[in-house]
Write an enzyme that holds these catalytic residues in place. Structure first.
Site, PDB file in Angstrom:
ATOM      1  N   ASP A  44       0.827  -1.218   0.000  1.00  0.00           N
ATOM      2  CA  ASP A  44       0.000   0.000   0.000  1.00  0.00           C
ATOM      3  C   ASP A  44       0.853   1.257   0.000  1.00  0.00           C
ATOM      4  O   ASP A  44       1.649   1.478   0.913  1.00  0.00           O
ATOM      5  CB  ASP A  44      -0.874   0.029   1.259  1.00  0.00           C
ATOM      6  N   ASP A 184     -10.160  -5.890  -0.527  1.00  0.00           N
ATOM      7  CA  ASP A 184      -9.162  -5.347   0.412  1.00  0.00           C
ATOM      8  C   ASP A 184      -9.873  -4.657   1.566  1.00  0.00           C
ATOM      9  O   ASP A 184     -10.613  -3.691   1.356  1.00  0.00           O
ATOM     10  CB  ASP A 184      -8.283  -4.353  -0.355  1.00  0.00           C
ATOM     11  N   GLY A 185      -9.619  -5.166   2.781  1.00  0.00           N
ATOM     12  CA  GLY A 185     -10.117  -4.496   3.973  1.00  0.00           C
ATOM     13  C   GLY A 185     -10.934  -5.394   4.876  1.00  0.00           C
ATOM     14  O   GLY A 185     -12.004  -5.858   4.490  1.00  0.00           O
ATOM     15  N   SER A 207      -4.104  -7.170   8.892  1.00  0.00           N
ATOM     16  CA  SER A 207      -4.126  -7.491  10.325  1.00  0.00           C
ATOM     17  C   SER A 207      -4.437  -8.962  10.593  1.00  0.00           C
ATOM     18  O   SER A 207      -3.960  -9.527  11.577  1.00  0.00           O
ATOM     19  CB  SER A 207      -5.132  -6.592  11.053  1.00  0.00           C
TER      20      SER A 207
HETATM   21  C1  DX5 Z   1      -5.762   0.006   3.870  1.00  0.00           C
HETATM   22  C2  DX5 Z   1      -5.063  -0.906   2.908  1.00  0.00           C
HETATM   23  C3  DX5 Z   1      -5.150  -2.344   3.189  1.00  0.00           C
HETATM   24  C4  DX5 Z   1      -4.784  -2.765   4.591  1.00  0.00           C
HETATM   25  C5  DX5 Z   1      -5.667  -3.930   4.871  1.00  0.00           C
HETATM   26  O1  DX5 Z   1      -6.526   0.946   3.251  1.00  0.00           O
HETATM   27  O2  DX5 Z   1      -5.482  -0.702   1.570  1.00  0.00           O
HETATM   28  O3  DX5 Z   1      -4.443  -3.140   2.246  1.00  0.00           O
HETATM   29  O4  DX5 Z   1      -3.448  -3.105   4.842  1.00  0.00           O
HETATM   30  O5  DX5 Z   1      -5.564  -4.289   6.205  1.00  0.00           O
HETATM   31  P1  DX5 Z   1      -6.653  -5.202   6.911  1.00  0.00           P
HETATM   32  O6  DX5 Z   1      -6.630  -6.520   6.192  1.00  0.00           O
HETATM   33  O7  DX5 Z   1      -6.191  -5.255   8.325  1.00  0.00           O
HETATM   34  O8  DX5 Z   1      -7.985  -4.499   6.752  1.00  0.00           O
HETATM   35 ZN    ZN Z   2      -4.551  -2.014   0.091  1.00  0.00          ZN
END
Ligand code: DX5
Ligand code: ZN
Length: 230
Positions: A44, A184-185, A207
């Protein structure tokens, strides 16, 4: 493995999102995930304009690029920035294999995609929870990836927005089979099967991997769910 080869082999995959890593132990964590079979890593890049957070950039990308590429992996870069094209060259030079930029900030997604391809990058289009799925699906024509955000972009560790499931399903129905649907997310072992069933090919997880006691075991658990299929 080159990006094009990786994309055409298809199949589902879990992408560890580097943003959530322990940066004091980054190399070691990436090596362990490669040992466990991860071959696509999500990276990212955020600029503090399009999202409030300044994240990580080409210098960190370069620090893991050698290891990931030596082991046949690819670095899939999510550009959460307001002028994505400005960064394509430095991402490529630092070892990025693809760029996914947001439909909300580009006037002409196809022009940006062409520029990315000229540099040898794979290309994807991302869209936020407020953005119409139809708009993103139209922009995804000819791209490798369409990324449905299931959180507001910015930080790892946010909760999955349940309404994303319908949006993933709609996206899958609107884009061609050649476009991989990425989510994603907030992906966890609890919701990963539903995300796959809605039509996602690529599951990004930050996470749910790096903030766990044993990141490698967490990756393997998610990968098993992803492989079990839609
Ligand atoms: C946040 C990023 C994600 C982030 C996802 O906007 O684009 O890629 O690292 O993290 P998790 O899986 O914890 O939501
Ligand atoms: Zn991302």
């Amino acid at each position: 493995m080159a990006w094009a080869e990786w994309v055409t082999q298809g199949g589902a995959a879990v992408e560890p999102s580097i943003y959530a890593a322990d940066f004091a132990r980054l190399g070691e964590q990436v090596e362990s995930l490669l040992d466990a079979g991860a071959r696509i890593f999500h990276f990212d890049i955020g600029d503090g304009h399009f999202i409030g957070e300044i994240t990580i950039g080409p210098i960190v990308l370069r620090s893991i690029g050698g290891t990931v590429h030596e082991r046949g992996g690819v670095l899939d870069c999510h550009l959460m920035v307001s002028q994505p094209e400005r960064h394509f060259e430095s991402v490529r030079a630092a070892g990025g294999d693809s760029v996914t930029f947001h439909v909300e900030v580009v006037d002409d997604p196809q022009r940006a995609a062409t520029r990315a391809r000229e540099l040898g990058l794979g290309v994807g289009i991302a869209f936020n929870p407020e953005t119409e799925v139809e708009r993103a699906a139209a922009a995804a024509a000819g791209m490798d990836v369409a990324l449905c955000m299931s959180i507001h972009p910015g930080l790892s560790g946010q909760a999955f927005m349940p309404e994303a499931l319908d949006r993933i399903e709609k996206l899958r129905s609107l884009v061609s089979d050649t476009v991989l649907v990425q989510v994603d997310g907030g992906i966890t072992a609890e919701n990963a099967a539903a995300v796959r069933a809605a039509g996602a090919d690529l599951l990004v997880a930050g996470s749910a991997i790096f903030w766990q006691h044993d990141p490698t075991a967490a990756y393997l658990g998610l990968a098993q769910i992803a492989e079990a299929g839609a």
